[in-house]
Motif scaffolding. Structure first.
Motif, PDB file in Angstrom:
ATOM      1  N   LEU A   1       0.843  -1.199   0.000  1.00  0.00           N
ATOM      2  CA  LEU A   1       0.000   0.000   0.000  1.00  0.00           C
ATOM      3  C   LEU A   1       0.878   1.248   0.000  1.00  0.00           C
ATOM      4  CD1 LEU A   1      -2.838  -0.932   2.537  1.00  0.00           C
ATOM      5  CD2 LEU A   1      -3.060  -0.676   0.048  1.00  0.00           C
ATOM      6  N   ALA A   2       1.995   1.189   0.713  1.00  0.00           N
ATOM      7  CA  ALA A   2       2.914   2.327   0.775  1.00  0.00           C
ATOM      8  C   ALA A   2       3.722   2.482  -0.504  1.00  0.00           C
ATOM      9  CB  ALA A   2       3.855   2.173   1.969  1.00  0.00           C
ATOM     10  N   GLU A   3       4.116   1.359  -1.108  1.00  0.00           N
ATOM     11  CA  GLU A   3       4.941   1.377  -2.324  1.00  0.00           C
ATOM     12  C   GLU A   3       4.487   0.260  -3.257  1.00  0.00           C
ATOM     13  OE1 GLU A   3       9.657   1.351  -3.682  1.00  0.00           O
ATOM     14  OE2 GLU A   3       9.111   0.958  -1.602  1.00  0.00           O
ATOM     15  N   PRO A   4       3.478   0.523  -4.076  1.00  0.00           N
ATOM     16  CA  PRO A   4       2.968  -0.520  -4.973  1.00  0.00           C
ATOM     17  C   PRO A   4       4.047  -0.997  -5.949  1.00  0.00           C
ATOM     18  CG  PRO A   4       1.426   1.317  -4.845  1.00  0.00           C
ATOM     19  CD  PRO A   4       2.694   1.767  -4.172  1.00  0.00           C
ATOM     20  N   LYS A   5       4.159  -2.321  -6.075  1.00  0.00           N
ATOM     21  CA  LYS A   5       5.089  -2.928  -7.023  1.00  0.00           C
ATOM     22  C   LYS A   5       4.476  -4.203  -7.568  1.00  0.00           C
ATOM     23  CE  LYS A   5       9.606  -1.413  -5.215  1.00  0.00           C
ATOM     24  NZ  LYS A   5      10.942  -1.881  -4.742  1.00  0.00           N
ATOM     25  N   THR A   6       4.795  -4.499  -8.816  1.00  0.00           N
ATOM     26  CA  THR A   6       4.440  -5.797  -9.368  1.00  0.00           C
ATOM     27  C   THR A   6       5.527  -6.781  -8.972  1.00  0.00           C
ATOM     28  OG1 THR A   6       3.316  -4.774 -11.246  1.00  0.00           O
ATOM     29  CG2 THR A   6       3.972  -7.082 -11.480  1.00  0.00           C
ATOM     30  N   ALA A   7       5.128  -7.883  -8.336  1.00  0.00           N
ATOM     31  CA  ALA A   7       6.114  -8.805  -7.787  1.00  0.00           C
ATOM     32  C   ALA A   7       5.662 -10.243  -7.963  1.00  0.00           C
ATOM     33  CB  ALA A   7       6.350  -8.517  -6.306  1.00  0.00           C
ATOM     34  N   GLN A   8       6.636 -11.130  -7.975  1.00  0.00           N
ATOM     35  CA  GLN A   8       6.370 -12.561  -7.887  1.00  0.00           C
ATOM     36  C   GLN A   8       6.155 -12.894  -6.411  1.00  0.00           C
ATOM     37  OE1 GLN A   8       6.337 -14.969 -10.475  1.00  0.00           O
ATOM     38  NE2 GLN A   8       5.533 -16.297  -8.849  1.00  0.00           N
ATOM     39  N   LEU A   9       4.979 -13.442  -6.086  1.00  0.00           N
ATOM     40  CA  LEU A   9       4.658 -13.756  -4.702  1.00  0.00           C
ATOM     41  C   LEU A   9       5.138 -15.163  -4.362  1.00  0.00           C
ATOM     42  CD1 LEU A   9       0.999 -12.353  -4.510  1.00  0.00           C
ATOM     43  CD2 LEU A   9       3.154 -11.185  -3.962  1.00  0.00           C
ATOM     44  N   VAL A  10       5.849 -15.273  -3.238  1.00  0.00           N
ATOM     45  CA  VAL A  10       6.366 -16.566  -2.779  1.00  0.00           C
ATOM     46  C   VAL A  10       5.907 -16.749  -1.335  1.00  0.00           C
ATOM     47  CG1 VAL A  10       8.394 -17.999  -2.402  1.00  0.00           C
ATOM     48  CG2 VAL A  10       8.374 -16.336  -4.283  1.00  0.00           C
ATOM     49  N   THR A  11       5.012 -17.702  -1.094  1.00  0.00           N
ATOM     50  CA  THR A  11       4.480 -17.919   0.240  1.00  0.00           C
ATOM     51  C   THR A  11       3.970 -19.346   0.344  1.00  0.00           C
ATOM     52  OG1 THR A  11       2.956 -17.018   1.909  1.00  0.00           O
ATOM     53  CG2 THR A  11       2.184 -17.033  -0.372  1.00  0.00           C
ATOM     54  N   GLY A  12       3.271 -19.657   1.417  1.00  0.00           N
ATOM     55  CA  GLY A  12       2.747 -21.003   1.612  1.00  0.00           C
ATOM     56  C   GLY A  12       1.978 -21.068   2.911  1.00  0.00           C
ATOM     57  N   VAL A  13       1.705 -22.264   3.392  1.00  0.00           N
ATOM     58  CA  VAL A  13       1.053 -22.403   4.691  1.00  0.00           C
ATOM     59  C   VAL A  13       1.981 -21.832   5.759  1.00  0.00           C
ATOM     60  CG1 VAL A  13      -0.241 -24.438   3.951  1.00  0.00           C
ATOM     61  CG2 VAL A  13       1.977 -24.731   5.065  1.00  0.00           C
TER      62      VAL A  13
ATOM     63  N   ASP B   1      -5.647 -27.516   2.516  1.00  0.00           N
ATOM     64  CA  ASP B   1      -6.316 -27.465   3.816  1.00  0.00           C
ATOM     65  C   ASP B   1      -6.900 -26.090   4.106  1.00  0.00           C
ATOM     66  OD1 ASP B   1      -5.702 -30.118   4.527  1.00  0.00           O
ATOM     67  OD2 ASP B   1      -3.744 -29.540   5.335  1.00  0.00           O
ATOM     68  N   LEU B   2      -6.427 -25.061   3.407  1.00  0.00           N
ATOM     69  CA  LEU B   2      -6.805 -23.684   3.698  1.00  0.00           C
ATOM     70  C   LEU B   2      -8.046 -23.275   2.912  1.00  0.00           C
ATOM     71  CD1 LEU B   2      -3.268 -22.001   3.510  1.00  0.00           C
ATOM     72  CD2 LEU B   2      -4.258 -23.392   5.340  1.00  0.00           C
ATOM     73  N   HIS B   3      -8.713 -22.247   3.398  1.00  0.00           N
ATOM     74  CA  HIS B   3      -9.853 -21.703   2.658  1.00  0.00           C
ATOM     75  C   HIS B   3      -9.394 -20.817   1.506  1.00  0.00           C
ATOM     76  CE1 HIS B   3     -12.619 -23.335   5.585  1.00  0.00           C
ATOM     77  NE2 HIS B   3     -11.926 -22.777   6.546  1.00  0.00           N
ATOM     78  N   PHE B   4      -8.302 -20.089   1.713  1.00  0.00           N
ATOM     79  CA  PHE B   4      -7.699 -19.271   0.664  1.00  0.00           C
ATOM     80  C   PHE B   4      -6.199 -19.565   0.631  1.00  0.00           C
ATOM     81  CE2 PHE B   4     -11.285 -16.661   2.108  1.00  0.00           C
ATOM     82  CZ  PHE B   4     -11.923 -16.354   0.911  1.00  0.00           C
ATOM     83  N   ALA B   5      -5.627 -19.724  -0.557  1.00  0.00           N
ATOM     84  CA  ALA B   5      -4.170 -19.743  -0.659  1.00  0.00           C
ATOM     85  C   ALA B   5      -3.654 -18.391  -0.171  1.00  0.00           C
ATOM     86  CB  ALA B   5      -3.738 -19.991  -2.098  1.00  0.00           C
ATOM     87  N   PRO B   6      -2.592 -18.355   0.628  1.00  0.00           N
ATOM     88  CA  PRO B   6      -2.119 -17.082   1.180  1.00  0.00           C
ATOM     89  C   PRO B   6      -1.828 -16.011   0.128  1.00  0.00           C
ATOM     90  CG  PRO B   6      -1.132 -18.889   2.365  1.00  0.00           C
ATOM     91  CD  PRO B   6      -1.870 -19.502   1.209  1.00  0.00           C
TER      92      PRO B   6
END
Length: 318
Positions: free
Chosen positions: A21-33, A168-173
């Motif tokens: 929100l402070a610094e919008p950037k297009t990025a590859q998101l890397v996350t998981g459970v 197992d999650l309702h939404f992927a992070p």
């Protein structure tokens, strides 16, 4: 290439919401459970790639961080877990604070001079830092209904991160982040009846019905331990149940132990709220354990090691 690498719980997701929100950037998101924390190794970083890493232990990612730095990447690391030895490089910037009364979103909040503080307060609530979140909310002059909403929102985002796999999650992070970052203020979620808040609210209520049927496996003045079945609902509630019980029993350590398909246990441990230290040290004594002072876990505890875990917890806090 910009990579945003973040824990899939409330603290990780909301930390990134504030940053973007402070610094919008297009990025590859890397996350998981939530327990998928060795995330940096998923990135094949090249020269001048930028990596923003949020809310995962540097100690668990150090080898991959060093590889990325050797390849010429620029890394900003913001976290509140055990760090170990920090890399020495002009392309590595760390904002790490392991104090029990902070979380990654609050570190980000300071870096941004409170620009999106309502989001940071929600994250603090989600990380079960209720007193800290209440104090920040009171400083903001938020009425009781707003405080209750931010607490529920943080709890629900955190609840969504728990599971063995994304299924197992309702939404992927990553998906949940992309939905939530559209809301400049968390309070807009409350006004939007189609928002993820209401979807998670209903799912959480359904899962907690199952919890009500459970009884403690171990219960004394030092430790309260629940042993949950190998069910998706049990994996989803393991973290938030620990927080609920910790608030109800502030003098005791809380452990939520869940059966895994491979016959091992997953452990979620909370230090006593009145003595928020030691959880990470206890869990780190086991092969797949780690975490921070107030809250930690073990990904795969052998069934035969459960009595040792109980003895270790009791010896530490008695």
């Amino acid at each position: 290439m910009q990579y945003d690498i973040f824990n899939g719980d409330a603290d990780g997701i909301i930390s990134l919401i504030q940053m973007r929100l402070a610094e919008p950037k297009t990025a590859q998101l890397v996350t998981g459970v939530k327990r998928d924390i060795e995330l940096v190794k998923q990135v094949q970083a090249m020269a001048n790639d930028e990596l923003l890493v949020l809310d995962i232990s540097l100690e668990k990612n150090l080898a991959a961080v060093n590889v990325a730095l050797a390849n010429g990447a620029v890394i900003t690391y913001i976290d509140h877990h055990r760090a170990g030895e920090l890399p020495v490089s002009t392309r590595f910037t760390a904002h790490i604070d392991t104090a029990a009364e902070t979380c990654t979103a609050l570190i980000v909040d300071k870096l941004l001079d409170g620009k999106h503080r309502d989001w940071a307060i929600a994250a603090a609530y989600g990380d079960n830092m209720v007193a800290v979140a209440d104090a920040l909310a009171d400083e903001r002059g938020l009425p009781l209904d707003d405080k209750r909403f931010l607490r529920e929102l943080g709890t629900l985002i955190n609840y969504n991160g728990y599971g063995v796999t994304i299924d197992d999650l309702h939404f992927a992070p990553a998906e949940l982040f992309q939905m939530l970052v559209q809301y400049a203020s968390p309070f807009v979620l409350r006004d939007d009846r189609t928002s993820p808040f209401y979807q998670l609210q209903g799912a959480y209520a359904a899962d907690m019905v199952n919890v009500a049927a459970q009884s403690p496996y171990y219960d004394d003045d030092t430790l309260l331990l629940y042993l949950l079945p190998n069910e998706a609902w049990a994996k989803r509630v393991s973290g938030v149940l620990g927080n609920v019980l910790a608030n109800q029993h502030p003098q005791r350590a809380i452990a939520v132990v869940t059966h895994n398909t491979d016959k091992s246990f997953t452990v979620s441990l909370r230090a006593p709220l009145n003595n928020r230290q030691g959880a990470g040290d206890i869990c780190s004594q086991f092969a797949t354990g780690g975490g921070r002072a107030a809250a930690a876990g073990i990904n795969a505890l052998s069934v035969s090691d459960l009595p040792q875990l109980i003895d270790t917890i009791k010896a530490y806090y008695q």
